[in-house]
Scaffold this motif. Sequence first.
Motif: not given
Length: 444
Positions: A190-216
């Motif tokens: 299940a964990g690695f199935f989820t990893l495959g899904v997340l790669i294609n799904l992408g991050a939530r809007i606002g999760r990362f800044n343009a410089d790659g830093t992470v927003n909580e």
Amino acid sequence: MEPAELQMKVEALEAALKMATAVNSEAFYWWCTALMISIHAGFLAYEMGASRAKNALASGVKNLVAFAFLVPFFYFVGWFIYNAFPSGFSISEAGAGALPWAQSMGPNLSDNASGIFWAAFTLFAATTASIMSGSVIERIRVSGFTILAIVLGSVVWVLGAAWGWHPSGWLTSVWGLHDVGAAGCVHTVAGFFTLGVLINLGARIGRFNADGTVNEINGHNMPMSLIGLMLIVMGFFGFLGGCIIYTGDTWMTIYSTPATLSAFAFNTLMGVAGGMLGCYLVTRDPFWMMSGALVGVISSAPGLDVYYPPLAFMISFVGGLIIPKLNTILLTRFKIDDAVGAVAVHGFGGVWGLVAAGVFAAGYPNVEGPAVSFTGQVQSAVVFMLLGFLPGYALSYALKMFGLLRCDENVERAGLDLAEVPVKAYPESRALPAFGDGALSPAE
């Protein structure tokens, strides 16, 4: 008393004892199955709490819809796969007894086992599918998630169960896999199935800044999430109880090796505590402390039947120390937006549990195949990782191409509840903006 009469009484007593044993065993798995339902109550609570208010109901509804679909799919497909494919991809004769029209697949007064074992495995399947659900909250479409959950729960994980969580599974009979608590076929897959899904799904809007830093991006109700995680821990006592079989004389693991519920009780509780403390020490985060309880259960799961309890505590404690770090690496270095850390907790936690058993349970004899070994555990872990990741990536990529994976950007900004659910989670709170009214801050 005449010898013939005495013989009849003895035979009657033996028959009554046999029936009492069957009924008691049937009742045991009935309540294990019922207890596993609390896992899904827990998933509902912790995922809704981990979502922002605008996504709370959509996060919960997708789980309910997937659960309802998964039950009939497991009846028609999943149970057959488990019984038909222990040797690989060739079909075993035992699969015929698990086809939907087989005599054992319905009410039968002479069969106290088939239905109750099917029910327990159905809840194992639903649990496996729900492991993915928290990671993808706040941007996945309910329809896309449901398709992924059905395939994971009724096909992918149960193929791994046939291979590695079956008395004749080839991972055990050829490589000596020992995984009594299903860290591999459930959590790693299940964990690695989820990893495959997340790669294609992408991050939530606002999760990362343009410089790659992470927003909580904080959920709207941490107490709800903590209660939900505790419910999941409670439900795993039903899950692990369903991993052990009473034969009338003794308890056996899924591999027909001897075990006791006492061993499971010692090591499950020690594992829960070890994982909680490990995660708490490295994060001081209450969400990760409760996630650490799951890390502990998973880390000690492969050897619940044989570990010395302080060893189970130590293995789970080490898992609690390393799993949050792996989640941070996935987020910061690989930009994998796993909203609840399920890839690390279940995927890498399962791998750690399998590898640890290869170190600390090496040499323990299996009924079929070679004894437990480090090599066999590591090779089996790789099989489970690939079995999860490849279908997860391929199916989510196909859904992405057809526009069924991720919701529209405007829907995501406004909140999925407006598009996926016809009611509001908190109708007396302030009105949420309509579609396209601009970006919301990560905390909203």
